[in-house]
Design a protein around this motif. Sequence first.
Motif, PDB file in Angstrom:
ATOM      1  N   GLN A  40       0.851  -1.197   0.000  1.00  9.98           N
ATOM      2  CA  GLN A  40       0.000   0.000   0.000  1.00  9.98           C
ATOM      3  C   GLN A  40       0.884   1.244   0.000  1.00  9.98           C
ATOM      4  N   LEU A  41       0.483   2.241  -0.766  1.00 12.09           N
ATOM      5  CA  LEU A  41       1.234   3.493  -0.799  1.00 12.09           C
ATOM      6  C   LEU A  41       0.982   4.258   0.490  1.00 12.09           C
ATOM      7  N   ALA A  42       2.046   4.539   1.229  1.00 10.33           N
ATOM      8  CA  ALA A  42       1.916   5.258   2.494  1.00 10.33           C
ATOM      9  C   ALA A  42       1.940   6.770   2.281  1.00 10.33           C
ATOM     10  N   ASN A  43       2.672   7.230   1.250  1.00 12.92           N
ATOM     11  CA  ASN A  43       2.766   8.664   1.022  1.00 12.92           C
ATOM     12  C   ASN A  43       3.209   8.923  -0.413  1.00 12.92           C
ATOM     13  N   ALA A  44       2.450   9.719  -1.143  1.00  9.65           N
ATOM     14  CA  ALA A  44       2.821  10.086  -2.513  1.00  9.65           C
ATOM     15  C   ALA A  44       3.847  11.215  -2.507  1.00  9.65           C
ATOM     16  N   GLY A  45       4.144  11.777  -1.348  1.00 10.28           N
ATOM     17  CA  GLY A  45       5.134  12.835  -1.232  1.00 10.28           C
ATOM     18  C   GLY A  45       4.512  14.221  -1.229  1.00 10.28           C
ATOM     19  N   ASP A  46       5.191  15.141  -0.549  1.00 13.08           N
ATOM     20  CA  ASP A  46       4.677  16.505  -0.441  1.00 13.08           C
ATOM     21  C   ASP A  46       4.527  17.178  -1.801  1.00 13.08           C
ATOM     22  N   PHE A  47       5.493  16.955  -2.687  1.00 12.55           N
ATOM     23  CA  PHE A  47       5.405  17.592  -3.994  1.00 12.55           C
ATOM     24  C   PHE A  47       4.144  17.139  -4.737  1.00 12.55           C
ATOM     25  N   MET A  48       3.900  15.837  -4.753  1.00 13.19           N
ATOM     26  CA  MET A  48       2.710  15.334  -5.451  1.00 13.19           C
ATOM     27  C   MET A  48       1.445  15.849  -4.761  1.00 13.19           C
ATOM     28  N   GLY A  49       1.479  15.913  -3.427  1.00 12.39           N
ATOM     29  CA  GLY A  49       0.332  16.444  -2.692  1.00 12.39           C
ATOM     30  C   GLY A  49       0.044  17.889  -3.059  1.00 12.39           C
ATOM     31  N   GLU A  50       1.102  18.696  -3.147  1.00 12.20           N
ATOM     32  CA  GLU A  50       0.918  20.101  -3.506  1.00 12.20           C
ATOM     33  C   GLU A  50       0.436  20.250  -4.947  1.00 12.20           C
ATOM     34  N   LEU A  61      -1.290  17.980  -6.734  1.00 11.53           N
ATOM     35  CA  LEU A  61      -2.681  17.527  -6.820  1.00 11.53           C
ATOM     36  C   LEU A  61      -3.634  18.509  -6.143  1.00 11.53           C
ATOM     37  N   ALA A  62      -3.222  19.093  -5.023  1.00  8.90           N
ATOM     38  CA  ALA A  62      -4.078  20.081  -4.347  1.00  8.90           C
ATOM     39  C   ALA A  62      -4.297  21.291  -5.245  1.00  8.90           C
ATOM     40  N   TRP A  63      -3.224  21.762  -5.884  1.00  7.18           N
ATOM     41  CA  TRP A  63      -3.349  22.883  -6.815  1.00  7.18           C
ATOM     42  C   TRP A  63      -4.301  22.517  -7.954  1.00  7.18           C
ATOM     43  N   ALA A  64      -4.111  21.341  -8.528  1.00  9.13           N
ATOM     44  CA  ALA A  64      -4.964  20.926  -9.647  1.00  9.13           C
ATOM     45  C   ALA A  64      -6.416  20.778  -9.203  1.00  9.13           C
ATOM     46  N   TRP A  65      -6.644  20.244  -8.009  1.00 10.53           N
ATOM     47  CA  TRP A  65      -8.001  20.054  -7.501  1.00 10.53           C
ATOM     48  C   TRP A  65      -8.745  21.388  -7.410  1.00 10.53           C
ATOM     49  N   THR A  66      -8.058  22.413  -6.929  1.00  6.13           N
ATOM     50  CA  THR A  66      -8.714  23.713  -6.757  1.00  6.13           C
ATOM     51  C   THR A  66      -8.707  24.549  -8.027  1.00  6.13           C
ATOM     52  N   THR A  67      -7.930  24.134  -9.024  1.00  9.80           N
ATOM     53  CA  THR A  67      -7.807  24.911 -10.245  1.00  9.80           C
ATOM     54  C   THR A  67      -8.653  24.355 -11.382  1.00  9.80           C
ATOM     55  N   ASP A  68      -8.505  23.054 -11.651  1.00 11.74           N
ATOM     56  CA  ASP A  68      -9.180  22.446 -12.799  1.00 11.74           C
ATOM     57  C   ASP A  68      -9.287  20.951 -12.537  1.00 11.74           C
ATOM     58  N   PHE A 100      -6.539  17.735 -12.496  1.00 11.86           N
ATOM     59  CA  PHE A 100      -6.339  16.858 -11.338  1.00 11.86           C
ATOM     60  C   PHE A 100      -6.454  15.397 -11.765  1.00 11.86           C
ATOM     61  N   CYS A 101      -7.517  15.070 -12.459  1.00 12.67           N
ATOM     62  CA  CYS A 101      -7.753  13.684 -12.885  1.00 12.67           C
ATOM     63  C   CYS A 101      -6.645  13.193 -13.815  1.00 12.67           C
ATOM     64  N   PHE A 102      -6.289  13.998 -14.773  1.00 12.13           N
ATOM     65  CA  PHE A 102      -5.231  13.668 -15.733  1.00 12.13           C
ATOM     66  C   PHE A 102      -3.915  13.407 -14.996  1.00 12.13           C
ATOM     67  N   THR A 103      -3.560  14.292 -14.079  1.00 10.91           N
ATOM     68  CA  THR A 103      -2.289  14.180 -13.358  1.00 10.91           C
ATOM     69  C   THR A 103      -2.272  12.954 -12.460  1.00 10.91           C
ATOM     70  N   LEU A 104      -3.351  12.722 -11.723  1.00  5.50           N
ATOM     71  CA  LEU A 104      -3.397  11.560 -10.835  1.00  5.50           C
ATOM     72  C   LEU A 104      -3.347  10.263 -11.637  1.00  5.50           C
ATOM     73  N   ALA A 105      -4.052  10.198 -12.739  1.00  2.00           N
ATOM     74  CA  ALA A 105      -4.037   8.981 -13.560  1.00  2.00           C
ATOM     75  C   ALA A 105      -2.627   8.704 -14.078  1.00  2.00           C
ATOM     76  N   VAL A 142      -2.084   9.004  -1.350  1.00  4.28           N
ATOM     77  CA  VAL A 142      -2.510  10.271  -1.954  1.00  4.28           C
ATOM     78  C   VAL A 142      -3.089  11.179  -0.878  1.00  4.28           C
ATOM     79  N   GLU A 143      -3.912  10.613   0.001  1.00  2.33           N
ATOM     80  CA  GLU A 143      -4.501  11.410   1.083  1.00  2.33           C
ATOM     81  C   GLU A 143      -3.421  11.972   2.002  1.00  2.33           C
ATOM     82  N   THR A 144      -2.437  11.155   2.343  1.00  2.00           N
ATOM     83  CA  THR A 144      -1.332  11.628   3.181  1.00  2.00           C
ATOM     84  C   THR A 144      -0.613  12.785   2.504  1.00  2.00           C
ATOM     85  N   ALA A 145      -0.331  12.635   1.225  1.00  2.00           N
ATOM     86  CA  ALA A 145       0.369  13.686   0.475  1.00  2.00           C
ATOM     87  C   ALA A 145      -0.458  14.962   0.405  1.00  2.00           C
TER      88      ALA A 145
END
Length: 182
Positions: A82-92, A94-101, A105-110, A133-136
């Motif tokens: 199980q992935l424990a952490n996607a990392g702070d960079f990926m979290g930032e 994905l968070a930017w993409a989630w709030t922007t477009d 977000f979907c494209f990047t996560l896939a 992903v949630e941890t990140a």
Amino acid sequence: MVKTSPNRMRSVTDARSGLNALLADAEDGITTHIVKNSKIVAHLVPSNALILDGAVDLLDQMLTRLAFDAAADSARWLIDGQLANAGDFMGELLAWAWTTDLHVFCFTLAHYHRALERQIGHDLTREMLLPGVETALGSAMSGSEIREVRSYLLGELYWRDYYPNVNGPLSYRPNHATPTRS
């Protein structure tokens, strides 16, 4: 793409009557979001704003490369399959993409998910991916925002629309036009 700021939203009427002040704000580097019927219809941005107008291929390449690099970095965070952490960079990112477009977000996560699978040499189910992903996302989002992302990712639209087309270009949009969070 512009990350929206709730305190910088102005109605069309307010924007029209206060255009000079908003233009001065733009000159000072401040973005304003113009709202009509509770929906953002325009952004007034500074002249030096980073705009990828017509450069979808460039954004596609940047996001794909960032997802690939982040997957290489976070492959070490697989614990008991199980992935424990996607990392702070990926979290930032994905968070930017989630709030922007949401589509970005979907494209990047896939792309991240598929790159991570290539790194580790086997499939990762949604249940194996989401905890990391949630941890990140915790590096850039509140708990309630992360729960909103989780709820979306537990739905079927994302998995149905993006995974068969993960190798498609960013300009691809699902048949139902813009992805929705509900």
